[in-house]
Scaffold this motif. Structure first.
Motif, PDB file in Angstrom:
ATOM      1  N   TRP A 276      -0.984 -12.485  -7.477  1.00  0.00           N
ATOM      2  CA  TRP A 276      -1.944 -10.885  -6.869  1.00  0.00           C
ATOM      3  C   TRP A 276      -1.924 -10.103  -8.424  1.00  0.00           C
ATOM      4  O   TRP A 276      -3.037  -9.588  -8.280  1.00  0.00           O
ATOM      5  N   SER A 277      -1.185  -9.983  -8.565  1.00  0.00           N
ATOM      6  CA  SER A 277      -1.082  -8.751  -9.432  1.00  0.00           C
ATOM      7  C   SER A 277      -1.983  -9.305 -10.833  1.00  0.00           C
ATOM      8  O   SER A 277      -2.357  -8.595 -11.316  1.00  0.00           O
ATOM      9  N   LEU A 278      -1.809 -10.712 -10.878  1.00  0.00           N
ATOM     10  CA  LEU A 278      -2.699 -11.213 -11.884  1.00  0.00           C
ATOM     11  C   LEU A 278      -3.833 -11.093 -12.099  1.00  0.00           C
ATOM     12  O   LEU A 278      -4.731 -11.778 -12.885  1.00  0.00           O
ATOM     13  N   PHE A 280      -5.759  -8.733  -9.287  1.00  0.00           N
ATOM     14  CA  PHE A 280      -6.459  -8.363  -9.330  1.00  0.00           C
ATOM     15  C   PHE A 280      -5.432  -6.661 -10.536  1.00  0.00           C
ATOM     16  O   PHE A 280      -3.923  -6.297 -10.130  1.00  0.00           O
ATOM     17  N   PRO A 281      -6.188  -5.247 -10.684  1.00  0.00           N
ATOM     18  CA  PRO A 281      -5.563  -4.616 -11.321  1.00  0.00           C
ATOM     19  C   PRO A 281      -5.098  -3.904 -10.516  1.00  0.00           C
ATOM     20  O   PRO A 281      -3.950  -3.324 -10.305  1.00  0.00           O
ATOM     21  N   ASP A 282      -5.489  -3.496  -9.506  1.00  0.00           N
ATOM     22  CA  ASP A 282      -4.798  -2.359  -7.772  1.00  0.00           C
ATOM     23  C   ASP A 282      -3.773  -4.059  -6.992  1.00  0.00           C
ATOM     24  O   ASP A 282      -4.385  -3.498  -5.393  1.00  0.00           O
ATOM     25  N   ALA A 283      -3.315  -4.979  -7.944  1.00  0.00           N
ATOM     26  CA  ALA A 283      -2.626  -5.425  -6.470  1.00  0.00           C
ATOM     27  C   ALA A 283      -1.506  -5.116  -5.286  1.00  0.00           C
ATOM     28  O   ALA A 283      -1.386  -4.160  -5.647  1.00  0.00           O
ATOM     29  N   ARG A 317       5.978  -3.143  -6.931  1.00  0.00           N
ATOM     30  CA  ARG A 317       4.781  -3.967  -6.334  1.00  0.00           C
ATOM     31  C   ARG A 317       5.861  -4.902  -5.119  1.00  0.00           C
ATOM     32  O   ARG A 317       5.274  -5.400  -4.442  1.00  0.00           O
ATOM     33  N   ARG A 450     -14.567  -2.216  -5.040  1.00  0.00           N
ATOM     34  CA  ARG A 450     -13.121  -1.723  -5.772  1.00  0.00           C
ATOM     35  C   ARG A 450     -14.434  -0.021  -5.409  1.00  0.00           C
ATOM     36  O   ARG A 450     -15.534   0.244  -5.844  1.00  0.00           O
TER      37      ARG A 450
END
Ligand code: C2E
Ligand code: CA
Ligand code: CA
Length: 450
Positions: A276-278, A280-283, A317, A450
Motif C-alpha cells: 500500500w505504501s508503494l 498511495f502517498p498517504d497509505a 506504518r 484525495r
C-alpha cells in the motif's frame, strides 16, 4: 457463612486436620497447610479405603494470581497465599484436609461428604470467605478465587484421575470468568480431547497455509478518510468454510503454534503495508494483534526490526495492538522490547481498553501511543448512560495523556456523532467497513477522495 460437618451430620474426627501434629516434611513451609506429596498420599489412602469411595475433592485456584504477582511483587503474592490458606482452614469442615497442590492452587479433601448439595454448600462458603478483601501493608486487595469440585466416585480410580478431574472442573470455572464453582462431569474429559484435536488441526492449518488476513479500515470520523487498517485473522477451513476467530483463537493462542502463526502474521501484514505504501502517498498504517506467546519470546524486537528492514517499511506504518491483560502477564523484559519498538516509531496501542485488570495504573508502567475503546462500550453508547460515561472518560484519559483514542465497533451514524461530539476522531466499525480482503481495501483506498 461458616459450615461445619456437624451440620452435615457426618463427622470423621479420626482424619481431622491438625497440621500441628504433622511431620515437618508434610507441611507446606509457606502456608502451613499439608504439602502436595503428603496431600496426595492422603487422597490415595482415602481412595483405597472403600470399594466405592465417598468423598469429594475441591480444588481452589486464585484467579489471575500471576498478574497479581507481577504487579505487586512476590512478597505480597506470598502473603496472599498465606491468607488464602488460613481462610481455607477456617472455612473448611473440621475433618477436611487442606493442602497446597500447586503454586496458587489448594486442595480441600472433604473426607466424609459426597452429597452434591452439601459439597456445593461447603464450596460456596469457601468462596464467600475467600472473596473478602485482603489487607496488606495498609492496602486492600480484592483477590478472587475459583473452585473445581469432584464428587466421588465420578472422578476415577487413581489419585491422578481424581486430581485431573478436579483440575478440569477448576479450569472450567476459570474459563467461565472466575470467582465461581464448577463440578466435574465426564463430558469435560471429551471436551479437552476435542480441544487437543483442534490444536492438531490448527498445526495442520498453518502448514497448509489455511490462515488468511482480512483488513478492516480505521477512519478519520470527520471526513471518513482511511488512516489505518487492522489485520484480522480468518481460517479457511477445507470443509467448514471461512471461520472467524471466535471458533479457534483461544485454542490457537494457547497452543505451541501461536508463535509461528504470529510471525507469519507479522510478515504478511507488513508486506501488505509495504504494498500500500508503494501505491498511495498517504497509505494506511497496518495494525496487528499479538499473541501472548509472541511476547514471551525474547526475539520479538529483533524479529520486528528485521521484518521492517527487509521490507523497507517505515516503522510508523506498523501498529501493534496489545491487550492490557496480555501485557500484565509479561515481565519487564517484554515491556522493554515494546518500548524499544515505540522509540523506533512503531505505534503501540492498548486494545480492548477498560475491559481488563487495572487500566489506569497500567498506563503508568506501560506507556502506549493509543487507547482502543472496546466495542462492548460502543454498542449501546447512545442509549446506556454508564457506557456513555465510560467512553467519555476513556476519551478524556487519552486527551490528558496526549495520546490517541480510537473507537471500535461503530455501526451507526448516531455512534459516530456521539464520538465526534466527545472528542474522539478515529474509529473502525461496520459503519465504515467490515474486515475485507486486501484487494477490496485497495479499491476502497483508490476511490476515496484525495
Ligand atoms: P479485537 O482485536 O477486539 O478485534 C475487533 C473485532 O471486532 C473483530 O472481530 C472485528 O471484526 C469486530 N468488529 C469490528 N467492527 C465491528 C462492528 O462494527 N460491529 C461488530 N459487531 N463487530 C465489529 P474478529 O475479526 O472476529 O476478531 C475477534 C478477535 O479475535 C479480535 O478482537 C482479536 O482478539 C482476535 N484476533 C483476530 N485476529 C487476530 C490475529 O491476527 N492475531 C491475534 N493475536 N488475535 C486476533
Ligand atoms: Ca485488536
Ligand atoms: Ca475489542
Amino acid at each position: 457463612m461458616f459450615i461445619t460437618t456437624d451440620r452435615a451430620g457426618m463427622v470423621a474426627r479420626s482424619e481431622a486436620q491438625a497440621t500441628g501434629a504433622l511431620p515437618p516434611a508434610d507441611v507446606d513451609p509457606l502456608t502451613g497447610v499439608v504439602a502436595r506429596q503428603a496431600f496426595l498420599k492422603r487422597l490415595e489412602t482415602r481412595l483405597q479405603s472403600e470399594a466405592t469411595p465417598r468423598f469429594a475433592l475441591l480444588l481452589v485456584g486464585v484467579d489471575d494470581f500471576r498478574a497479581f504477582n507481577d504487579m505487586h511483587g512476590h512478597a505480597e503474592g506470598d502473603a496472599i497465599l498465606q491468607q488464602v490458606a488460613r481462610r481455607l482452614r477456617d472455612a473448611a469442615p473440621r475433618d477436611a484436609i487442606v493442602g497446597r497442590v500447586g503454586g496458587d492452587e489448594f486442595g480441600v479433601l472433604l473426607t466424609s461428604i459426597s452429597d452434591p448439595t452439601l459439597v456445593r454448600h461447603v464450596s460456596a462458603a469457601i468462596l464467600s470467605m475467600l472473596s473478602a478483601p485482603h489487607e496488606l501493608n495498609g492496602r486492600r486487595h480484592h483477590v478472587l478465587a475459583s473452585l473445581g469440585a469432584c464428587v466421588m466416585p465420578a472422578g476415577g480410580d487413581t489419585t491422578s484421575d481424581v486430581l485431573a478431574a478436579s483440575s478440569l472442573a477448576l479450569a472450567r470455572a476459570k474459563h467461565d470468568g472466575g470467582r465461581t464453582i464448577r463440578f466435574f462431569k465426564p463430558q469435560m474429559r471429551t471436551d479437552v480431547t476435542t480441544r487437543l484435536s483442534l490444536v492438531q488441526a490448527l498445526r495442520e492449518a498453518y502448514a497448509q497455509r489455511q490462515f488468511e488476513l482480512l483488513y478492516q479500515p480505521q477512519v478519520d470520523l470527520r471526513d471518513g478518510r482511511v488512516l489505518g487498517a487492522e489485520a484480522l485473522m480468518r481460517w479457511r477451513h477445507p470443509t467448514l468454510g471461512l471461520l472467524t476467530p471466535a471458533a479457534f483463537i483461544d485454542a490457537l493462542a494457547a497452543s505451541s503454534v501461536a508463535a509461528d502463526v504470529g510471525m507469519w502474521l507479522l510478515h504478511t501484514a507488513c508486506a501488505q503495508a509495504r504494498a500500500w505504501s508503494l501505491m498511495f502517498p498517504d497509505a494506511p498504517r497496518v495494525a496487528i494483534n499479538l499473541f501472548a506467546a509472541q511476547l514471551s519470546e525474547s526475539r520479538l524486537l529483533t524479529e520486528v526490526r528485521h521484518v521492517l528492514r527487509a521490507l523497507e517499511l517505515p516503522p510508523d506504518r506498523l501498529e501493534i495492538e496489545i491487550t492490557e491483560t496480555i501485557a500484565l502477564q509479561q515481565g519487564d523484559e517484554v515491556s522493554d522490547q515494546l518500548q524499544a519498538l515505540r522509540r523506533d516509531g512503531v505505534t503501540l496501542t492498548c486494545d480492548d481498553f477498560g475491559t481488563g485488570y487495572a487500566s489506569l495504573s497500567f498506563l503508568k508502567s506501560f506507556p502506549v501511543d493509543r487507547l482502543k475503546i472496546d466495542q462492548s462500550f460502543i454498542r449501546n453508547v447512545t442509549q446506556d448512560n454508564v457506557d456513555a460515561a465510560i467512553v467519555r472518560s476513556v476519551i478524556s484519559v487519552g486527551q490528558s495523556l496526549r495520546i490517541g483514542v480510537v473507537a471500535e465497533g461503530v455501526e451507526t451514524a448516531a455512534q459516530r456523532d456521539f464520538l465526534l461530539a466527545n472528542g474522539c476522531i478515529e474509529a473502525q466499525g461496520y459503519f465504515y467497513g467490515r474486515p475485507m480482503p486486501a484487494n477490496r481495501l485497495t479499491d476502497y483506498l483508490r476511490n476515496q477522495p484525495r
